[in-house]
Write a protein that holds these residues in place. Structure first.
Motif, PDB file in Angstrom:
ATOM      1  N   PRO A 131       0.840  -1.206   0.000  1.00  0.00           N
ATOM      2  CA  PRO A 131       0.000   0.000   0.000  1.00  0.00           C
ATOM      3  C   PRO A 131       0.871   1.251   0.000  1.00  0.00           C
ATOM      4  CG  PRO A 131      -0.783  -1.595   1.629  1.00  0.00           C
ATOM      5  CD  PRO A 131       0.536  -2.090   1.160  1.00  0.00           C
ATOM      6  N   GLY A 156      -6.474   8.167   2.083  1.00  0.00           N
ATOM      7  CA  GLY A 156      -6.158   6.750   2.200  1.00  0.00           C
ATOM      8  C   GLY A 156      -5.015   6.343   1.284  1.00  0.00           C
ATOM      9  N   LEU A 168      -7.453  -3.277   1.668  1.00  0.00           N
ATOM     10  CA  LEU A 168      -6.629  -2.623   2.681  1.00  0.00           C
ATOM     11  C   LEU A 168      -7.374  -2.512   4.012  1.00  0.00           C
ATOM     12  CD1 LEU A 168      -5.126   0.321   0.571  1.00  0.00           C
ATOM     13  CD2 LEU A 168      -4.237  -2.009   0.898  1.00  0.00           C
ATOM     14  N   THR A 169      -6.611  -2.696   5.063  1.00  0.00           N
ATOM     15  CA  THR A 169      -7.099  -2.431   6.423  1.00  0.00           C
ATOM     16  C   THR A 169      -6.165  -1.398   7.056  1.00  0.00           C
ATOM     17  OG1 THR A 169      -5.786  -4.279   7.293  1.00  0.00           O
ATOM     18  CG2 THR A 169      -8.086  -4.732   6.686  1.00  0.00           C
ATOM     19  N   TYR A 170      -6.750  -0.517   7.871  1.00  0.00           N
ATOM     20  CA  TYR A 170      -5.996   0.599   8.451  1.00  0.00           C
ATOM     21  C   TYR A 170      -5.918   0.448   9.974  1.00  0.00           C
ATOM     22  CZ  TYR A 170      -6.613   2.798   3.900  1.00  0.00           C
ATOM     23  OH  TYR A 170      -6.599   3.068   2.569  1.00  0.00           O
ATOM     24  N   ILE A 192     -11.668   7.413   5.302  1.00  0.00           N
ATOM     25  CA  ILE A 192     -10.894   7.279   6.557  1.00  0.00           C
ATOM     26  C   ILE A 192     -10.974   8.611   7.300  1.00  0.00           C
ATOM     27  CG2 ILE A 192      -8.664   6.652   7.522  1.00  0.00           C
ATOM     28  CD1 ILE A 192      -8.029   5.462   4.728  1.00  0.00           C
ATOM     29  N   ARG A 213      -1.022   3.102   9.572  1.00  0.00           N
ATOM     30  CA  ARG A 213      -0.555   1.963   8.771  1.00  0.00           C
ATOM     31  C   ARG A 213      -1.709   1.400   7.947  1.00  0.00           C
ATOM     32  NH1 ARG A 213       2.399   1.052  13.615  1.00  0.00           N
ATOM     33  NH2 ARG A 213       4.665   0.973  13.244  1.00  0.00           N
ATOM     34  N   ALA A 214      -1.360   0.998   6.695  1.00  0.00           N
ATOM     35  CA  ALA A 214      -2.319   0.322   5.807  1.00  0.00           C
ATOM     36  C   ALA A 214      -1.726  -1.032   5.433  1.00  0.00           C
ATOM     37  CB  ALA A 214      -2.584   1.142   4.549  1.00  0.00           C
ATOM     38  N   ASP A 216      -2.386  -4.705   3.267  1.00  0.00           N
ATOM     39  CA  ASP A 216      -3.218  -5.340   2.235  1.00  0.00           C
ATOM     40  C   ASP A 216      -3.579  -6.764   2.653  1.00  0.00           C
ATOM     41  OD1 ASP A 216      -1.035  -6.980   1.660  1.00  0.00           O
ATOM     42  OD2 ASP A 216      -0.375  -5.773  -0.023  1.00  0.00           O
ATOM     43  N   THR A 223       2.774  -3.824   3.951  1.00  0.00           N
ATOM     44  CA  THR A 223       2.286  -2.695   4.747  1.00  0.00           C
ATOM     45  C   THR A 223       2.917  -1.411   4.256  1.00  0.00           C
ATOM     46  OG1 THR A 223       2.000  -4.108   6.685  1.00  0.00           O
ATOM     47  CG2 THR A 223       2.103  -1.745   7.064  1.00  0.00           C
ATOM     48  N   SER A 225       2.845   3.011   5.313  1.00  0.00           N
ATOM     49  CA  SER A 225       2.519   3.897   6.443  1.00  0.00           C
ATOM     50  C   SER A 225       2.680   5.351   6.039  1.00  0.00           C
ATOM     51  CB  SER A 225       3.410   3.583   7.654  1.00  0.00           C
ATOM     52  OG  SER A 225       4.775   3.805   7.344  1.00  0.00           O
TER      53      SER A 225
END
Length: 793
Positions: A131, A156, A168-170, A192, A213-214, A216, A223, A225
């Motif tokens: 990401p 994002g 993606l998760t944050y 976000i 931080r993001a 995948d 990751t 950031s």
């Protein structure tokens, strides 16, 4: 799979070809492979030759090759084993971007016969892109007076991969003041927001540094950031305000640069620097606004800085911010709508579509020639267009819809009178003053196919030296067609027939487009003196018309055959053949005759004979006829002559260079009183003194022997002819031609010909050679040969 009653291998090939053709006709690709991106060089993709049903041994001879409209070097095929492999680095994101489907389309081409196969190679995504945030650091300015649960929008991250690899998760580092909320409407649009959970105190903490931080969804996870820098601002509790939230302004297009559009005025009840206002365009204003307008930050005046074009943009939406100079600064907003008014500054546009050209001269009246559309980028009366044609043309305009016309045929056409017309369409708008434009189209009148291709001559005579290289160009035929375009496009072909036992196409070929005639193999004058055939010329009309021309190809002789000795002398060079000769013969007595034949013709087959001098320079009592080959005595023999005479006869043709053969004749001189022994071979006995009784006995024996040999020869010939006639094919007639060797002598020389072939020319059978000195036409042909050999023709 093997079908009953058919060969296994042939049936499999037939079935596979049918399946491939069916797949080709019904789908966009015959084969489908997949390969992960970033695969190493040499990675196996598929056995493409085997899957297409092609034999490995055919790949190179049939010019097997793979082509791709995309990056042609990504995949390659080993033509030795037919395996498709990765040739260079494949980056799916570079190749297809974020497209859900990504593939490489290959065209597999083989010749002889030509076949084209379509192969799709799917490029599978791997998690090779982490990401990425648009900036390394995001700055936020938050007043210390902001209420709890206030939300601040964050930018994002993006992931170049697709599917699960791009989900993606944050996660926000743990802190006391902020938390993270992610609103997921869909995977493409995640909002976000940073949420204030604890009141800010600028004096306690003027700045907060957070790490966002993001991660995948790939395996393994990647990751990215971004640093969040939150600056706490001091309180400025009054923002500037405009009298209206929205302003509307109208202005003509093409207005001068520097023209004032509007002057804005905002107020702020604060005092001091908190009440000083500056004006600016909002950061979300589109680039096209920034290109055409500018604002004075001190007085709020918006002016034109770029040309305004109604046809490009007729409405601009400008968001203006009024910001005070307090700490922290506060903003007020308004929107200015700038409407651009039209002027008649665009000429009409004319477009020809669906042209039906050329027009056949027998086309019916009212036939549609073309569709015409006109347009004007202006509006109102400025954009209303009328059309007209130039006069004196057999066409007219028919209005079919607003701003759409059909160009139709108004009267009969005659190509012979006028082969084409230049039609000019004039379009005029309704502005004041009016603007106009013209466009032209060339209308070609096409001929019907009423003329056949014609050659300049009905027959051509061509001379070609034998032993030509394979594929040599021997002649070019050319036909003209009075028609036009496709009706005049001429292609050439041989009129196939049999030349003896072989097809004409095994001797010559003709190029379909150029008419160049090539000899496919070396021609042999001794096998084929003259080849007569026809070349057909056909045009591409419907229906096609054709014509023919006859070519007579004379194969000129080259001196490629050395003289060949006939009779016992043929083998005499190595072993020698003895003859007995009485010493009592006188001068001029014919001892024997050397016979030779040359398979060439003309001067190349004209033979002469020479007696080689003896070793030591001794003068021989014999001579040989220059052109007859007869060996005779030059004087009476005496006792001083050696009892054994060895004569070496040189046979030479008249070619350039001359070819030779030698014959050795051994003579044994016998006194008249001696009784000669019975010879082992046929010998010529000569008795110069001669007793009539002995000569009579010898003649009787000779006559009996000749009759017996002749009877045996006739019986053998009859049996041979019967066998040949019974084995001959129907196309050869009852009895095919033999292979005689004719030798003709005269006082001036020997002219020999070889008929050791089935036929002399392409008329189906061999013609016997003349057995006398050649006539004037033959000498003319020989003259052509010599000129050709000397490079003069």
């Amino acid at each position: 799979m093997v079908f009953p009653g058919h060969g296994g291998l042939g049936s499999r090939r037939l079935l596979l070809s049918c399946l491939l053709l069916a797949a080709w006709g019904t789908g966009s690709g015959q084969l489908h492979y997949s390969v992960p991106e970033e695969a190493k060089h040499g990675t196996f993709v598929g056995r493409i030759a085997q899957d297409l049903g092609l034999e490995l041994a055919e790949l190179v001879p049939r010019l097997f090759r793979v082509a791709s409209k995309e990056r042609g070097d990504l995949l390659e095929v080993n033509v030795q084993n037919g395996i498709l492999f990765v040739n260079s680095r494949i980056d799916r994101e570079e190749l297809c971007g974020r497209s859900a489907e990504c593939g490489i389309h290959l065209e597999v081409i083989v010749d002889r016969p030509l076949q084209v196969f379509h192969v799709e190679v799917e490029v599978r995504d791997i998690n090779d892109n982490p990401p990425v945030f648009p900036v390394k650091e995001q700055k936020l300015f938050i007043s210390e007076s902001r209420m709890l649960d206030s939300k601040f929008l964050l930018e994002g991250a993006s992931d170049a991969d697709i599917g699960a690899n791009s989900v993606l998760t944050y996660r926000l580092d743990s802190n006391d003041y902020f938390t993270l909320i992610v609103n997921s409407k869909n995977e493409e649009n995640k909002q976000i927001e940073l949420v204030l959970r604890k009141s800010l105190d600028r004096e306690d903490a003027p700045e907060h540094n957070l790490l966002l931080r993001a991660t995948d969804g790939g395996k393994p996870e990647l990751t990215g950031s971004v640093q969040l820098r939150v600056t706490v601002l001091d309180v400025n509790d009054n923002a500037p305000t405009f009298q209206q939230s929205e302003y509307e302004v109208r202005i003509l297009e093409n207005s001068d640069i520097g023209t004032t559009v509007i002057r804005l005025n905002a107020s702020d009840p604060d005092e001091g620097m908190n009440g000083v206002i500056s004006y600016s365009f909002n950061s979300l204003v589109s680039p096209i606004v920034l290109d055409h307008f500018n604002i004075n930050s001190n007085i709020g005046e918006i002016i034109i800085q770029g040309n305004l074009d109604f046809e490009e943009v007729n409405l601009y939406k400008i968001r203006v911010d009024a910001t005070d100079k307090g700490h922290p600064p506060m903003e007020g907003h308004c929107t200015v709508l700038v409407k651009v008014l039209d002027e008649n500054d665009n000429v009409p546009q004319i477009a020809f579509t669906s042209l039906s050209l050329p027009v056949l001269e027998d086309a019916q009246v009212d036939t549609v020639i073309a569709l015409i559309s006109v347009s004007d980028r202006d509006s109102g009366e400025n954009g209303q267009v009328t059309c007209s044609l130039t006069p004196h043309v057999p066409f007219r305009l028919v209005s079919t819809f607003k701003n759409y016309y059909s160009l139709v045929l108004d009267s009969a056409l005659d190509r012979e009178t006028t082969p084409g017309y230049e039609v000019v369409v004039t379009a005029r708008d309704g502005g004041a003053p009016a603007l106009w434009a013209t466009a032209s189209v060339s209308v070609e009148v096409a001929d019907v196919n009423d003329n056949a291709p014609a050659f300049a001559q009905a027959e051509y005579t061509v001379f070609v030296k034998e032993n030509n290289p394979p594929g040599a160009h021997i002649f070019t035929v050319s036909a003209t067609d009075a028609d036009a375009q496709e009706n005049a496009r001429v292609t050439y072909s041989l009129v196939e027939r049999r030349v003896g036992e072989r097809a004409l196409s095994s001797y010559v070929s003709v190029h379909a487009q150029s008419g160049r005639v090539h000899a496919l193999q070396p021609l042999d004058h001794e096998e084929l003196e003259m080849l007569r055939f026809q070349v057909s010329a056909r045009d591409a009309g419907e229906p096609a018309l054709g014509g023919q021309v006859t070519l007579q190809v004379f194969v000129l002789d080259d001196n490629d055959n050395a003289p060949a000795l006939l009779g016992p002398e043929a083998g005499v060079q190595a072993a020698g053949v003895s003859q007995l000769l009485w010493r009592s013969v006188g001068a001029g007595h014919v001892v024997t005759k050397v016979r030779a034949v040359d398979a060439d013709s003309g001067y190349n087959a004209w033979l002469s004979y020479e007696l080689q001098p003896e070793a030591g320079g001794a003068r021989s009592p014999f001579r040989v006829g220059l052109y007859t080959g007869e060996i005779s005595t030059t004087r009476a023999l005496d006792e001083a002559d050696a009892p054994r005479q060895r004569l070496l006869v040189l046979v030479k043709d008249h070619g350039e260079p001359a070819l030779t053969a030698t014959a050795t004749v051994l003579l044994s001189l016998v006194d008249s009183g001696q009784a000669p022994k019975a010879p082992s071979r046929s010998r010529a006995l000569v008795d110069a003194a001669g007793r009539e009784a002995s000569l009579l006995d010898v003649n009787v024996y000779l006559i009996v022997a000749i009759c017996a040999v002749s009877s045996l020869l006739v019986l053998t010939l009859l049996l041979y002819v019967a066998l040949r006639c019974s084995a001959a094919s129907p196309t050869e007639g009852a009895c095919g031609p033999g292979k005689p060797v004719l030798v003709c002598s005269s006082a001036v020389g020997s002219w020999s010909y070889s008929q050791q072939r089935r036929h002399r020319c392409a008329l189906g059978r061999a013609r016997p050679r003349r057995t006398s000195w050649p006539s004037a036409p033959v000498f003319q042909l020989v003259h052509h040969q010599k000129l050709l050999a000397n490079g003069k023709i």
